[in-house]
Design a protein around this motif. Structure first.
Motif, PDB file in Angstrom:
ATOM      1  N   ARG A 277       0.811  -1.219   0.000  1.00  0.00           N
ATOM      2  CA  ARG A 277       0.000   0.000   0.000  1.00  0.00           C
ATOM      3  C   ARG A 277       0.841   1.264   0.000  1.00  0.00           C
ATOM      4  O   ARG A 277       0.328   2.350  -0.202  1.00  0.00           O
ATOM      5  CB  ARG A 277      -0.996   0.001   1.155  1.00  0.00           C
ATOM      6  N   GLN A 278       2.139   1.116   0.250  1.00  0.00           N
ATOM      7  CA  GLN A 278       2.988   2.303   0.186  1.00  0.00           C
ATOM      8  C   GLN A 278       3.202   2.764  -1.248  1.00  0.00           C
ATOM      9  O   GLN A 278       3.698   3.847  -1.498  1.00  0.00           O
ATOM     10  CB  GLN A 278       4.355   2.029   0.829  1.00  0.00           C
ATOM     11  N   LEU A 279       2.840   1.936  -2.225  1.00  0.00           N
ATOM     12  CA  LEU A 279       2.905   2.288  -3.638  1.00  0.00           C
ATOM     13  C   LEU A 279       4.313   2.688  -4.083  1.00  0.00           C
ATOM     14  O   LEU A 279       4.659   3.857  -4.092  1.00  0.00           O
ATOM     15  CB  LEU A 279       1.941   3.441  -3.946  1.00  0.00           C
ATOM     16  N   GLY A 280       5.091   1.696  -4.422  1.00  0.00           N
ATOM     17  CA  GLY A 280       6.437   1.981  -4.909  1.00  0.00           C
ATOM     18  C   GLY A 280       6.567   1.651  -6.374  1.00  0.00           C
ATOM     19  O   GLY A 280       5.589   1.399  -7.072  1.00  0.00           O
TER      20      GLY A 280
ATOM     21  N   LEU B 298      -4.434  -1.968  -1.769  1.00  0.00           N
ATOM     22  CA  LEU B 298      -5.304  -1.208  -0.899  1.00  0.00           C
ATOM     23  C   LEU B 298      -5.639  -2.011   0.327  1.00  0.00           C
ATOM     24  O   LEU B 298      -5.970  -3.177   0.243  1.00  0.00           O
ATOM     25  CB  LEU B 298      -6.593  -0.857  -1.637  1.00  0.00           C
ATOM     26  N   ALA B 299      -5.544  -1.379   1.463  1.00  0.00           N
ATOM     27  CA  ALA B 299      -6.022  -2.012   2.673  1.00  0.00           C
ATOM     28  C   ALA B 299      -6.570  -0.921   3.539  1.00  0.00           C
ATOM     29  O   ALA B 299      -6.224   0.240   3.411  1.00  0.00           O
ATOM     30  CB  ALA B 299      -4.898  -2.728   3.382  1.00  0.00           C
ATOM     31  N   SER B 300      -7.446  -1.303   4.393  1.00  0.00           N
ATOM     32  CA  SER B 300      -8.042  -0.333   5.286  1.00  0.00           C
ATOM     33  C   SER B 300      -6.953   0.366   6.101  1.00  0.00           C
ATOM     34  O   SER B 300      -5.987  -0.244   6.531  1.00  0.00           O
ATOM     35  CB  SER B 300      -9.003  -1.041   6.210  1.00  0.00           C
ATOM     36  N   ASP B 301      -7.147   1.668   6.280  1.00  0.00           N
ATOM     37  CA  ASP B 301      -6.182   2.412   7.087  1.00  0.00           C
ATOM     38  C   ASP B 301      -6.299   2.023   8.546  1.00  0.00           C
ATOM     39  O   ASP B 301      -5.376   2.179   9.326  1.00  0.00           O
ATOM     40  CB  ASP B 301      -6.456   3.910   6.963  1.00  0.00           C
TER      41      ASP B 301
ATOM     42  N   LEU C 120      -7.895  -6.996 -11.370  1.00  0.00           N
ATOM     43  CA  LEU C 120      -8.235  -6.072 -10.291  1.00  0.00           C
ATOM     44  C   LEU C 120      -8.177  -6.766  -8.934  1.00  0.00           C
ATOM     45  O   LEU C 120      -7.761  -6.185  -7.948  1.00  0.00           O
ATOM     46  CB  LEU C 120      -9.639  -5.491 -10.504  1.00  0.00           C
TER      47      LEU C 120
ATOM     48  N   ALA D 285      -6.106  -4.930  -6.291  1.00  0.00           N
ATOM     49  CA  ALA D 285      -6.802  -4.251  -5.202  1.00  0.00           C
ATOM     50  C   ALA D 285      -6.380  -4.843  -3.866  1.00  0.00           C
ATOM     51  O   ALA D 285      -6.204  -4.136  -2.878  1.00  0.00           O
ATOM     52  CB  ALA D 285      -8.315  -4.364  -5.384  1.00  0.00           C
TER      53      ALA D 285
ATOM     54  N   VAL E 147      -2.772  -2.486 -17.113  1.00  0.00           N
ATOM     55  CA  VAL E 147      -3.459  -1.604 -18.074  1.00  0.00           C
ATOM     56  C   VAL E 147      -3.304  -2.158 -19.492  1.00  0.00           C
ATOM     57  O   VAL E 147      -4.262  -2.249 -20.257  1.00  0.00           O
ATOM     58  CB  VAL E 147      -2.889  -0.174 -17.981  1.00  0.00           C
TER      59      VAL E 147
ATOM     60  N   MET F  85       0.649  -2.136 -12.001  1.00  0.00           N
ATOM     61  CA  MET F  85      -0.573  -1.472 -12.474  1.00  0.00           C
ATOM     62  C   MET F  85      -0.481  -1.163 -13.966  1.00  0.00           C
ATOM     63  O   MET F  85      -1.439  -1.401 -14.714  1.00  0.00           O
ATOM     64  CB  MET F  85      -0.798  -0.183 -11.691  1.00  0.00           C
TER      65      MET F  85
ATOM     66  N   ILE G 148      -3.274   4.304 -22.343  1.00  0.00           N
ATOM     67  CA  ILE G 148      -2.379   4.272 -23.486  1.00  0.00           C
ATOM     68  C   ILE G 148      -1.446   3.089 -23.283  1.00  0.00           C
ATOM     69  O   ILE G 148      -0.721   3.074 -22.285  1.00  0.00           O
ATOM     70  CB  ILE G 148      -1.576   5.589 -23.541  1.00  0.00           C
TER      71      ILE G 148
ATOM     72  N   ALA H  88      -9.960  -7.396 -16.802  1.00  0.00           N
ATOM     73  CA  ALA H  88      -9.996  -6.344 -15.778  1.00  0.00           C
ATOM     74  C   ALA H  88     -10.405  -6.938 -14.438  1.00  0.00           C
ATOM     75  O   ALA H  88      -9.834  -6.611 -13.404  1.00  0.00           O
ATOM     76  CB  ALA H  88     -10.971  -5.242 -16.192  1.00  0.00           C
TER      77      ALA H  88
END
Lengths: 491, 506
Positions: free
Chosen positions: A369-372, A436-439, A428, A432, A383, A379, A390, A424
């Motif tokens: 979730r820190q998105l590196g 993503l995880a609950s804060d 996903l 996901a 796509v 991601m 694109i 998709a």
């Protein structure tokens, strides 16, 4: 020295490097492996560059013409897939070189991956049916060896893979024998023109055998069951080679046989269309229910292979060269985009697995979730795999859809649309989960991807960025992929 | 102006898109703790963009700027171009983004994952600017799909089960719509080649409609159905009320300028700049679209009546209000198109105010239900005033912005020979009053509810910090000004009139 010498060089370089890498020990293996990879990549890209600039290349070994001698050649199809081999091969080698756990810590990785490269290059540049068989076998054996590096849990899948692949090769060899019986030559072009000139030639049987054999090797549903366990249990640096490159080998050989030697057949085309449709739908649904990240990605390969095999039914009976080019370009861009994006996704999954110690989806909730860099790479690769802009995946989808609409093949439009939604959905779910995880509920501690070596974090992103950037201008790539387009040997 | 800046004219759209994209990339590269730098980058890019657009406005009203193009697919270019309609939409998004950024920085203060939030936030504005500058359908589609992807993490931001579920629903609605749109664009491109927007319609499309009206109608249906998902046309609106689980600033921009507006903006492009009103009328697609828009207007209002959750009531109100734009476009008369396009701006200003305020009620007093709002104005007078101004505007009370829209829509209906639409507008205004007036009444004239009285730990007047309050006040003022000063040059109404006249003149 003429440019056509690049053809034998592009095969000999990785073979030689593989032998050297097998001889040396310790860190020297990595050095030789990397150097051999880079040299092979330069040669492969040089072939692609020459084809792009001057058109198809041809080389007759030792100056002997077929049927006595053996010919090598490269056209647009060879060029784009050699380019794919160069990029995926290099990215994987750089990735592997940074940490030996990415390939199970066994030094066999380097000679085997170079051998795999040599086999791929052989499949792509040979103009001879028997040499194709040899090159396919080299690819298969190297791939099985690479799966084995995954350790004990990989032995079962590797054995199954070996048996299936050998069966596939045998069926293909039978088809080649029948072609030789009919024409007395193993050169693709000569055999093709003899069959085309003979209205009584019955190509149904060799075609059926080749479709069965190469369908097995290419994991076309319902012949796919060997693929997910093999791809999912292979080490981090091996899965991308298997999914990005190896599954394309069987497909390319069938393209050669279908368009250059035996000629299209409406009955077999309908069969392939049915299998391709089933692959996209069933593969997609199966990908939805997998519990580990790498198995999701592996089943996604089963689904996407369906798009590749659409080439045979959609081009059937299409006379207009512009439409032919659109359909070919569309499918080949999808093949290329799949190779790059899938390699990126498997490399990223490997990094995540190395950092987290598992790739069970329930265990890695919010892990990234820190998105590196690695997760952004995942991601972007997704796509392209879904075919959203694109990306190169979108460019391919656009061309395929344009061709399908203009030839009134609305079933392709429906299939590609349904396939996009399915992909998709199955991509996903893991994305996901991971991102993503609950804060508030800290179920799982975030995985510290930053602790990994920079290469393991950034290589997936680099590949994924390439897929996206290539989508910004796909015109030249689509044009390159149809250079010297084989538009059908027999009617 | 542009000579002053030394930028070649056709590169300008690229610069404007690149500005937001760069901001997004920089934010992703910054560490989570770099709060100050992140805010500076965010606001800097937003302010710079507003300035550039303000400088451009007078020039673009005179003449469309040259396009920037680059080969994208065989036979299809990536085309970016600034015309009047794109400038109107881009200005709206630039201004609202600036205020929403100010709001969001404070709103999310102290919460985790702000780097991710603001990174995607910037990508979201990139996509919106791209949508407004797209010069052909394929370029439009690129940014339209990009918008879908980058809003997903924003809707799912809190990461709870409910928000993940709502975000997934949104994603699949939007992706499904995108695929239908893609098929429509592929089909149209296959028939007539790449279609570049041109005010009043493209001649090649007119020729297709002449030669093959059946195919032209089907393509129109696919395009509008694909766009209708984001535009929340009934029955494709299901995602919108559910997407409210997003943080307040996200809801605000989703409802005011980003997602739903991208949908109606696309419908405007298809109707005015691809088919053209005349061709659409000949095909007979206008009346069904008009009926659909009327149905959505009434349906959204009726559903809004029944919602006790304030954000849900506002969401259904959006379903209804956004369809005014489609309604105006489908009337295809000069006044109707003017009313539709100006409502694109007016609804954005009013609705963003309402969502800002709803977010403040929830943040400051913990009030989220309509039934808890009694007496709220005594404790949060400024916020309540902003809310009231916007709500009165939504109802269409003169001289508010909403009145101007409805006036022109009514005028357009008569002009188009569809006077019954005026009845729909009146019915909708009545319904708007029914679901907004009680809210305003209890807010100002009832004794405070328990939630209002005991919120924020004390009983005195309490307002949100200035950085949260100011955006709501600013947008409420803009909404008021857009109505009062509607006749001024460069007002949304004057610009919309220019656009409508150019479209109909063809």
């Amino acid at each position: 020295v003429t440019p056509d010498l690049l053809l034998p060089a592009s095969v000999l370089a990785p073979v030689t490097a593989a032998c050297l890498a097998a001889l040396v020990r310790g860190r020297a293996g990595v050095v030789v492996g990397l150097a051999g990879t880079l040299l092979s990549a330069v040669l492969a890209l040089a072939v692609a560059g020459v084809v792009a600039a001057d058109g198809p290349l041809r080389h007759e070994l030792a100056g002997w013409s077929p049927p006595l001698g053996i010919a090598l050649r490269a056209d647009g199809l060879s060029a784009v897939l050699l380019g794919l081999t160069a990029v995926v091969g290099t990215a994987t080698a750089v990735y592997a070189a940074s940490r030996s756990t990415t390939y199970g810590g066994h030094r066999g990785f380097w000679p085997l991956s170079l051998l795999l490269w040599a086999g791929m290059a052989g499949v792509l540049v040979t103009a001879d049916l028997f040499n194709t068989y040899v090159a396919l076998e080299v690819v298969t054996l190297a791939a099985v060896g690479l799966v084995l590096l995954g350790g004990r849990k990989a032995w079962g899948p590797a054995l199954r893979y070996l048996l299936v692949a050998v069966l596939g090769s045998m069926l293909y060899l039978l088809a080649v024998a029948m072609v030789y019986g009919m024409t007395g030559t193993l050169d693709m072009a000569q055999a093709g023109s003899i069959i085309a000139a003979d209205p009584a030639a019955d190509t149904r049987w060799p075609l059926a055998l080749a479709v069965a054999g190469l369908g097995l090797k290419g994991a076309l549903l319902p012949l796919h069951a060997w693929l997910p366990p093999a791809h999912a249990s292979a080490p981090a640096a091996v899965s991308p080679l298997l999914s990005g490159l190896v599954v394309k080998a069987g497909f390319v050989v069938l393209v050669r046989l279908w368009f250059e030697v035996l000629g299209p057949d409406p009955g077999v085309a309908a069969l392939l269309g049915g299998a391709a449709t089933a692959a996209v739908v069933v593969g997609g649904v199966l990908a939805l229910v997998q519990r580990t990240l790498k198995r999701v990605v592996a089943y996604s390969t089963v689904a996407q292979i369906g798009y590749f095999f659409l080439l045979f039914p959609v081009t059937l009976g299409v006379e207009d060269p512009d439409l032919q080019r659109a359909l070919w370009g569309g499918v080949l861009l999808i093949v290329l985009a799949h190779g790059l994006a899938k390699a990126a996704l498997f490399l990223a999954a490997g990094s995540l697995q190395l950092a987290a110690g598992t790739d069970e989806l329930t265990e890695i909730v919010g892990a990234a979730r820190q998105l590196g860099s690695t997760t952004v790479g995942m991601m972007l690769a997704a796509v392209s795999l879904v075919g959203l802009p694109i990306s190169l995946g979108f460019s391919g989808k656009w061309l395929l859809l344009t061709g399908a609409v203009q030839t009134d093949q609305w079933w392709v439009v429906a299939l590609v649309t349904a396939g996009s939604l399915l992909s998709a959905a199955y991509l996903l779910r893991p994305l996901a989960t991971v991102l993503l995880a609950s804060d508030t509920t800290q179920e799982v501690a975030p995985v510290d991807l930053d602790a990994l070596p920079a290469t393991l974090r950034h290589v997936p992103l680099a590949l994924a960025l390439l897929v996206v950037l290539l989508g910004l201008n796909a015109e030249w790539l689509a044009a390159l992929s149809v250079v010297g387009l084989p538009t059908g040997g027999a009617p | 102006v542009t000579q002053l800046l030394g930028i070649p004219l056709q590169v300008l759209p690229l610069v404007l898109i690149g500005l937001s994209l760069l901001a997004g990339v920089v934010i992703f590269l910054l560490p989570e703790r770099a709060r100050g730098v992140r805010t500076t980058v965010n606001l800097g890019a937003a302010v710079l963009k507003v300035l550039l657009l303000v400088l451009l406005l007078p020039a673009v009203l005179q003449v469309d700027l040259p396009a920037w193009r680059s080969p994208l697919l065989p036979g299809v270019d990536l085309v970016l171009r600034i015309d009047t309609l794109s400038l109107l939409f881009a200005s709206l998004s630039a201004v609202l983004w600036l205020v929403t950024t100010v709001y969001a920085v404070t709103y999310l203060e102290g919460r985790p994952n702000r780097r991710r939030f603001f990174g995607f936030f910037s990508l979201c504005v990139t996509a919106t600017v791209g949508i407004s500058f797209a010069g052909n359908l394929v370029t439009f589609l690129l940014f339209y799909e990009m918008l879908t992807l980058v809003t997903y993490p924003l809707v799912a931001h809190y990461g709870t089960k409910a928000s993940l579920k709502a975000a997934r629903l949104y994603l699949f609605y939007a992706l499904g719509g995108g695929l239908v749109l893609l098929v429509g664009i592929v089909w149209l491109t296959s028939m007539v080649g790449p279609v570049e927007f041109s005010a009043g319609g493209v001649p090649a499309v007119a020729a297709l409609a002449d030669a093959n009206p059946g195919v032209a109608t089907w393509i129109f249906v696919l395009l509008v159905a694909g766009l209708g998902v984001k535009a929340a046309l009934v029955p494709l609106h299901g995602w919108l009320p559910r997407a409210m689980v997003a943080p307040a600033p996200v809801s605000a921009l989703l409802h005011a300028v980003a997602v739903v507006k991208a949908g109606v903006f696309g419908i405007a492009r298809v109707l005015e700049d691809v088919y053209g009103p005349r061709v659409a009328e000949e095909l007979g697609v206008l009346l069904p679209l008009l009926l659909l828009a009327c149905l959505t207007v009434v349906y959204g209002s009726v559903r809004a009546l029944a919602q006790d959750d304030l954000k849900a009531r506002l969401a259904y109100s959006t379903v209804s209000q956004v369809s005014y734009v489609t309604l105006g476009l489908a009337l295809a008369s000069t006044a109707g198109i003017t009313g539709g396009i100006v409502h694109l701006v007016h609804q954005g200003l009013m609705k963003i105010t309402l969502f800002f305020c709803a977010g403040l009620f929830a943040e400051v007093l913990g009030v989220t239900r309509v039934s808890q709002l009694a007496g709220l104005a005594r404790r949060m007078p400024v916020t309540a005033t902003a809310f009231t101004v916007a709500a009165l505007g939504m109802m269409g009370i003169p001289p508010m912005a909403g009145f101007v829209s409805k006036w022109w829509l009514g005028l357009g209906a008569v002009e188009a020979g569809q006077p019954w639409v005026v009845l729909v507008l009146l019915a909708s205004a009545l319904l708007n009053a029914l679901y907004f007036l009680p809210v305003i009444y209890v807010m100002w004239f009832r004794a405070p509810s328990q939630a209002v009285q005991e919120g924020a730990g004390h009983r005195g007047p309490v307002e949100a910090p200035p950085t949260l309050l100011a955006p709501a006040v600013v947008t409420a003022t803009l909404a008021l000004a857009a109505g009062v000063l509607a006749a001024a040059p460069f007002s949304p109404l004057s610009v919309s009139q220019i656009i409508a006249e150019r479209v109909v003149a063809r």
